[in-house]
Design an enzyme around this catalytic site. Sequence first.
Site, PDB file in Angstrom:
ATOM      1  N   GLN A 277       0.828  -1.208   0.000  1.00 21.56           N
ATOM      2  CA  GLN A 277       0.000   0.000   0.000  1.00 21.56           C
ATOM      3  C   GLN A 277       0.862   1.258   0.000  1.00 21.56           C
ATOM      4  O   GLN A 277       0.621   2.202   0.739  1.00 21.56           O
ATOM      5  CB  GLN A 277      -0.922  -0.009   1.223  1.00 21.56           C
ATOM      6  CG  GLN A 277      -1.851  -1.189   1.250  1.00 21.56           C
ATOM      7  CD  GLN A 277      -2.635  -1.281   2.548  1.00 21.56           C
ATOM      8  OE1 GLN A 277      -2.873  -0.283   3.220  1.00 21.56           O
ATOM      9  NE2 GLN A 277      -3.046  -2.475   2.900  1.00 21.56           N
ATOM     10  N   CYS A 278       1.835   1.272  -0.857  1.00 27.37           N
ATOM     11  CA  CYS A 278       2.823   2.351  -0.912  1.00 27.37           C
ATOM     12  C   CYS A 278       2.682   3.103  -2.230  1.00 27.37           C
ATOM     13  O   CYS A 278       2.184   2.569  -3.211  1.00 27.37           O
ATOM     14  CB  CYS A 278       4.215   1.720  -0.806  1.00 27.37           C
ATOM     15  SG  CYS A 278       5.608   2.845  -1.023  1.00 27.37           S
ATOM     16  N   GLN A 279       3.155   4.342  -2.254  1.00 26.56           N
ATOM     17  CA  GLN A 279       3.122   5.108  -3.499  1.00 26.56           C
ATOM     18  C   GLN A 279       3.983   4.464  -4.581  1.00 26.56           C
ATOM     19  O   GLN A 279       3.834   4.770  -5.763  1.00 26.56           O
ATOM     20  CB  GLN A 279       3.585   6.542  -3.256  1.00 26.56           C
ATOM     21  CG  GLN A 279       5.050   6.652  -2.871  1.00 26.56           C
ATOM     22  CD  GLN A 279       5.474   8.070  -2.594  1.00 26.56           C
ATOM     23  OE1 GLN A 279       4.692   8.998  -2.679  1.00 26.56           O
ATOM     24  NE2 GLN A 279       6.734   8.260  -2.256  1.00 26.56           N
ATOM     25  N   PHE A 280       4.875   3.554  -4.206  1.00 27.69           N
ATOM     26  CA  PHE A 280       5.740   2.877  -5.168  1.00 27.69           C
ATOM     27  C   PHE A 280       5.258   1.464  -5.504  1.00 27.69           C
ATOM     28  O   PHE A 280       5.959   0.728  -6.197  1.00 27.69           O
ATOM     29  CB  PHE A 280       7.177   2.828  -4.636  1.00 27.69           C
ATOM     30  CG  PHE A 280       7.795   4.181  -4.448  1.00 27.69           C
ATOM     31  CD1 PHE A 280       8.149   4.962  -5.541  1.00 27.69           C
ATOM     32  CD2 PHE A 280       8.013   4.686  -3.173  1.00 27.69           C
ATOM     33  CE1 PHE A 280       8.716   6.216  -5.379  1.00 27.69           C
ATOM     34  CE2 PHE A 280       8.578   5.945  -2.994  1.00 27.69           C
ATOM     35  CZ  PHE A 280       8.928   6.710  -4.100  1.00 27.69           C
ATOM     36  N   THR A 281       4.075   1.092  -5.048  1.00 27.32           N
ATOM     37  CA  THR A 281       3.570  -0.266  -5.264  1.00 27.32           C
ATOM     38  C   THR A 281       3.457  -0.608  -6.745  1.00 27.32           C
ATOM     39  O   THR A 281       3.583  -1.775  -7.122  1.00 27.32           O
ATOM     40  CB  THR A 281       2.221  -0.455  -4.529  1.00 27.32           C
ATOM     41  OG1 THR A 281       2.446  -0.241  -3.131  1.00 27.32           O
ATOM     42  CG2 THR A 281       1.673  -1.848  -4.708  1.00 27.32           C
TER      43      THR A 281
END
Length: 181
Positions: free
Chosen positions: A34-38
């Site tokens: 659930q990360c901006q880099f997912t």
Amino acid sequence: MSIYNYLVEKPNGEILSMETYRNKIMLIMNTASQCQFTYQYEDMQKLYEKYQQKGLEILSFPCDQFGNQNPEDGETTKTQCKLQYGVSYPIFDKVEVNGVKAHSLFNYLKHEVDCPEFEKHSMQQKLLFNHIQENYPDYLIGRNIRWNFTKFLVDSTGKVIKRFEPDTSMLDIEKAIEELL
């Protein structure tokens, strides 16, 4: 100590020796669901499909240390990555990568290559830096891993060659992989 001396755990509890990847080029990363880099799960899958037959292995280790962005267990993360992003490269059980509970493999990786200077050229870089500085200032000290999707490139002899920060261009990562193949 060599990278091949470390043991890692699969989400099902099975222990695997890094010896399994001897003579392979490895891209080892801490990840989060659930990360901006997912979105990088998809990018990594494309690299894996392109270079796996030439000797590349991508190893993903979910980590919940950065903003609680991987609250699921390793098995759930593995299933989600397969369903949402088509991931077929190995996803291991959750680990910590900084602090006293850091997995020994990540302690090794962090200390084998220098940590690049934190760049603040783009808005994304500035926002990430400010967020880390405000919430996790210790992660900016020394060789700590600063955020999810930090990657370590290991050559076929087991030598850690390079560290890539989460916002490193996929083109730069691919170029470094090609140089080793």
